[in-house]
Design a protein around this motif. Structure first.
Motif, PDB file in Angstrom:
ATOM      1  N   VAL A 170       0.838  -1.188   0.000  1.00 26.67           N
ATOM      2  CA  VAL A 170       0.000   0.000   0.000  1.00 26.67           C
ATOM      3  C   VAL A 170       0.878   1.245   0.000  1.00 26.67           C
ATOM      4  CG1 VAL A 170      -1.779   1.303   1.232  1.00 26.67           C
ATOM      5  CG2 VAL A 170      -1.839  -1.197   1.233  1.00 26.67           C
ATOM      6  N   PHE A 171       0.547   2.177  -0.890  1.00 19.81           N
ATOM      7  CA  PHE A 171       1.266   3.441  -1.010  1.00 19.81           C
ATOM      8  C   PHE A 171       0.242   4.565  -0.930  1.00 19.81           C
ATOM      9  CE2 PHE A 171       3.515   0.220  -3.335  1.00 19.81           C
ATOM     10  CZ  PHE A 171       4.836   0.406  -2.980  1.00 19.81           C
ATOM     11  N   THR A 172       0.614   5.647  -0.297  1.00 21.67           N
ATOM     12  CA  THR A 172      -0.263   6.816  -0.260  1.00 21.67           C
ATOM     13  C   THR A 172       0.491   8.038  -0.748  1.00 21.67           C
ATOM     14  OG1 THR A 172       0.286   7.322   2.051  1.00 21.67           O
ATOM     15  CG2 THR A 172      -1.662   5.958   1.666  1.00 21.67           C
ATOM     16  N   VAL A 173      -0.276   8.955  -1.311  1.00 20.01           N
ATOM     17  CA  VAL A 173       0.234  10.269  -1.699  1.00 20.01           C
ATOM     18  C   VAL A 173      -0.952  11.223  -1.618  1.00 20.01           C
ATOM     19  CG1 VAL A 173      -0.122   9.938  -4.194  1.00 20.01           C
ATOM     20  CG2 VAL A 173       1.585  11.568  -3.381  1.00 20.01           C
ATOM     21  N   ASP A 174      -0.725  12.390  -1.089  1.00 19.65           N
ATOM     22  CA  ASP A 174      -1.793  13.375  -0.961  1.00 19.65           C
ATOM     23  C   ASP A 174      -1.869  14.206  -2.246  1.00 19.65           C
ATOM     24  OD1 ASP A 174      -3.718  15.155  -0.200  1.00 19.65           O
ATOM     25  OD2 ASP A 174      -2.598  15.999   1.490  1.00 19.65           O
ATOM     26  N   ALA A 175      -2.395  13.578  -3.288  1.00 22.49           N
ATOM     27  CA  ALA A 175      -2.472  14.222  -4.601  1.00 22.49           C
ATOM     28  C   ALA A 175      -3.408  15.426  -4.598  1.00 22.49           C
ATOM     29  CB  ALA A 175      -2.922  13.211  -5.656  1.00 22.49           C
ATOM     30  N   LYS A 203       5.246  20.295 -11.814  1.00 22.04           N
ATOM     31  CA  LYS A 203       5.653  20.475 -10.414  1.00 22.04           C
ATOM     32  C   LYS A 203       4.798  19.591  -9.517  1.00 22.04           C
ATOM     33  CE  LYS A 203       7.589  25.116 -10.743  1.00 22.04           C
ATOM     34  NZ  LYS A 203       7.411  26.529 -10.407  1.00 22.04           N
ATOM     35  N   ALA A 204       3.500  19.522  -9.807  1.00 20.37           N
ATOM     36  CA  ALA A 204       2.606  18.659  -9.040  1.00 20.37           C
ATOM     37  C   ALA A 204       2.982  17.184  -9.238  1.00 20.37           C
ATOM     38  CB  ALA A 204       1.156  18.902  -9.434  1.00 20.37           C
ATOM     39  N   VAL A 205       3.220  16.788 -10.480  1.00 22.58           N
ATOM     40  CA  VAL A 205       3.603  15.403 -10.777  1.00 22.58           C
ATOM     41  C   VAL A 205       4.903  15.046 -10.066  1.00 22.58           C
ATOM     42  CG1 VAL A 205       4.409  13.865 -12.633  1.00 22.58           C
ATOM     43  CG2 VAL A 205       2.383  15.299 -12.982  1.00 22.58           C
ATOM     44  N   GLU A 206       5.889  15.928 -10.149  1.00 22.33           N
ATOM     45  CA  GLU A 206       7.194  15.667  -9.529  1.00 22.33           C
ATOM     46  C   GLU A 206       7.097  15.594  -8.010  1.00 22.33           C
ATOM     47  OE1 GLU A 206       9.518  18.819 -11.232  1.00 22.33           O
ATOM     48  OE2 GLU A 206       9.471  17.873 -13.215  1.00 22.33           O
ATOM     49  N   GLU A 207       6.303  16.477  -7.405  1.00 21.01           N
ATOM     50  CA  GLU A 207       6.159  16.413  -5.948  1.00 21.01           C
ATOM     51  C   GLU A 207       5.450  15.124  -5.537  1.00 21.01           C
ATOM     52  OE1 GLU A 207       4.250  18.749  -2.153  1.00 21.01           O
ATOM     53  OE2 GLU A 207       5.192  19.945  -3.734  1.00 21.01           O
ATOM     54  N   ALA A 208       4.449  14.716  -6.290  1.00 21.27           N
ATOM     55  CA  ALA A 208       3.758  13.450  -6.000  1.00 21.27           C
ATOM     56  C   ALA A 208       4.728  12.277  -6.118  1.00 21.27           C
ATOM     57  CB  ALA A 208       2.565  13.263  -6.928  1.00 21.27           C
ATOM     58  N   ALA A 209       5.583  12.308  -7.130  1.00 23.10           N
ATOM     59  CA  ALA A 209       6.557  11.229  -7.310  1.00 23.10           C
ATOM     60  C   ALA A 209       7.501  11.123  -6.109  1.00 23.10           C
ATOM     61  CB  ALA A 209       7.356  11.458  -8.593  1.00 23.10           C
ATOM     62  N   LYS A 210       7.854  12.260  -5.536  1.00 22.93           N
ATOM     63  CA  LYS A 210       8.762  12.272  -4.385  1.00 22.93           C
ATOM     64  C   LYS A 210       8.054  12.035  -3.056  1.00 22.93           C
ATOM     65  CE  LYS A 210      11.782  15.617  -6.642  1.00 22.93           C
ATOM     66  NZ  LYS A 210      12.150  17.021  -6.687  1.00 22.93           N
ATOM     67  N   SER A 211       6.742  12.237  -3.022  1.00 22.07           N
ATOM     68  CA  SER A 211       5.995  12.203  -1.763  1.00 22.07           C
ATOM     69  C   SER A 211       5.325  10.866  -1.458  1.00 22.07           C
ATOM     70  CB  SER A 211       4.916  13.291  -1.777  1.00 22.07           C
ATOM     71  OG  SER A 211       5.484  14.559  -1.945  1.00 22.07           O
TER      72      SER A 211
END
Length: 185
Positions: A114-119, A170-178
């Motif tokens: 399970v992975f989460t990201v606050d997209a 920027k949103a995609v990159e932050e999601a990838a890192k988060s």
């Protein structure tokens, strides 16, 4: 072949996310397809879309019954009938959620990652509104190792030629890192 199933609510861009994933995968050299499922959906109703990526031609045209990767746009959808059906052992589940993976309650007897990201928060930060379909692609790139950020950029520009691509990326990159992940059994 890697099979993906996307679940969310009408209006969140579930079908578009599957389409963008498939296009990005094709840009990265995979054979890919996306299939939206259109029924009597309406804004807010549960919707589903499918995608596949393979190193050889894909002849299947059926729904994804046993996903390798499950993408959930709305954490509340996890309790909806059919969302967790057919999971394989080792399935990767990416959930748009503010909580940590250990806090996600699943009604499944499978061992899953399970992975989460606050997209939602990330997309509002960069785009001014909750455009989570493109933002979640960053998290999907991280957990799948199937698509690159460059190919996501190309796919977004192809589909939305007038988008503010710098803000979207920027949103995609932050999601990838988060992305935060765990293993549940």
């Amino acid at each position: 072949m890697i099979e993906l199933r996307f679940h969310g609510r009408g209006g969140q861009g579930v079908a578009t996310a599957a389409e963008l994933f498939a296009r990005a995968a094709a840009y990265d050299g995979w054979f890919a397809q996306s299939t939206p499922f259109f029924g009597a959906e309406r804004r807010g109703a549960l919707v589903v879309a499918y995608a596949r990526a393979s190193d050889s031609r894909i002849w299947l045209r059926e729904p994804v019954y046993n996903p390798d990767i499950l993408v959930v746009f709305d954490q509340r959808a996890l309790s909806e009938e059919g969302v967790l059906s057919g999971l394989k052992d080792g399935c990767k589940i990416l959930v748009n959620a503010v909580c940590r993976p250990k806090e996600i309650k699943l009604d499944s007897d499978k061992n899953v990652n399970v992975f989460t990201v606050d997209a939602t928060t990330i997309s509002v930060k960069y785009l001014g509104r909750p455009v989570i379909n493109t933002t979640l692609l960053g998290g999907l790139a991280t957990i799948s190792n199937l698509i690159s950020l460059d190919s996501i950029r190309r796919a977004i520009l192809y589909r939305f030629p007038r988008i503010d691509i710098e803000a979207a990326m920027k949103a995609v990159e932050e999601a990838a890192k988060s992305v935060v992940g765990t293993y549940l059994s």
